[in-house]
Design a protein around this motif. Sequence first.
Motif, PDB file in Angstrom:
ATOM      1  N   SER A  99       0.816  -1.210   0.000  1.00 61.61           N
ATOM      2  CA  SER A  99       0.000   0.000   0.000  1.00 61.61           C
ATOM      3  C   SER A  99       0.855   1.268   0.000  1.00 61.61           C
ATOM      4  O   SER A  99       2.053   1.238   0.268  1.00 61.61           O
ATOM      5  N   GLU A 118      -5.375   8.446   4.090  1.00 60.23           N
ATOM      6  CA  GLU A 118      -5.795   7.500   3.065  1.00 60.23           C
ATOM      7  C   GLU A 118      -4.767   6.389   2.917  1.00 60.23           C
ATOM      8  O   GLU A 118      -3.579   6.597   3.175  1.00 60.23           O
ATOM      9  N   TRP A 120      -3.867   3.670  -0.141  1.00 63.29           N
ATOM     10  CA  TRP A 120      -4.131   3.200  -1.488  1.00 63.29           C
ATOM     11  C   TRP A 120      -3.383   1.891  -1.715  1.00 63.29           C
ATOM     12  O   TRP A 120      -2.319   1.667  -1.142  1.00 63.29           O
ATOM     13  N   THR A 125      -0.760   2.504  -8.434  1.00 63.92           N
ATOM     14  CA  THR A 125      -0.480   3.857  -7.969  1.00 63.92           C
ATOM     15  C   THR A 125       0.818   4.314  -8.614  1.00 63.92           C
ATOM     16  O   THR A 125       1.814   3.598  -8.602  1.00 63.92           O
ATOM     17  N   ARG A 145      -3.847   7.697  -8.734  1.00 66.68           N
ATOM     18  CA  ARG A 145      -4.439   6.359  -8.757  1.00 66.68           C
ATOM     19  C   ARG A 145      -5.809   6.456  -9.409  1.00 66.68           C
ATOM     20  O   ARG A 145      -6.563   7.378  -9.144  1.00 66.68           O
ATOM     21  N   ASP A 147      -9.287   4.809  -9.473  1.00 68.46           N
ATOM     22  CA  ASP A 147     -10.157   3.896  -8.721  1.00 68.46           C
ATOM     23  C   ASP A 147     -11.535   3.868  -9.347  1.00 68.46           C
ATOM     24  O   ASP A 147     -12.365   4.749  -9.090  1.00 68.46           O
TER      25      ASP A 147
END
Length: 178
Positions: A99, A118, A120, A125, A145, A147
């Motif tokens: 992450s 946050e 991600w 990313t 990123r 999403d």
Amino acid sequence: MSPETSFIARYDEAKRAAVEDTLQKVVRAQGIAAIALAVVWGFVTLLPIAVVAADGQVTAALVLAVTLVVPLAIGALGVRQLRRRPRMPEIAVAITPTSVQFPALERPSALAPRVRAEQWVREGTTAEIRPASGLFQAPLVVFTRQDGGKLRRRTVSAENLDIDPRILVDALGGTASA
């Protein structure tokens, strides 16, 4: 860089202290300006109320008195702003094997919402370094990123980091253009 590598990018202590000092000055100036606006607006609003009340129209004076709510609210926001002590987090970004984590950020305005922390997924990313331009006097590391149709971005000032920002870009497979 291998995907198993972890990085923690911290803010440089001296630059972090300088940014916090600037934030304190901005917050204080905003609070003083809000209180000054509330006082001026209150006097401008109070004058018609006094004239109508002196004329004997009590109900009209009460209706106009309700308009004092706005300067009172602005004054309360100004006092709240004077009490704020925004601080920058120690960590700018943490990249783990799975992450990319961003800390919560406090904004200098009492009306602006806090930027939430946050996390991600690392896969997908990207990061790039954007050179200084316009009002931004320092290059930025831009994390991006996609999403589900929504483009997400977080930026970190490359100038304030304690490590070379190219390490972060290389870790995520982005482009170092600065």
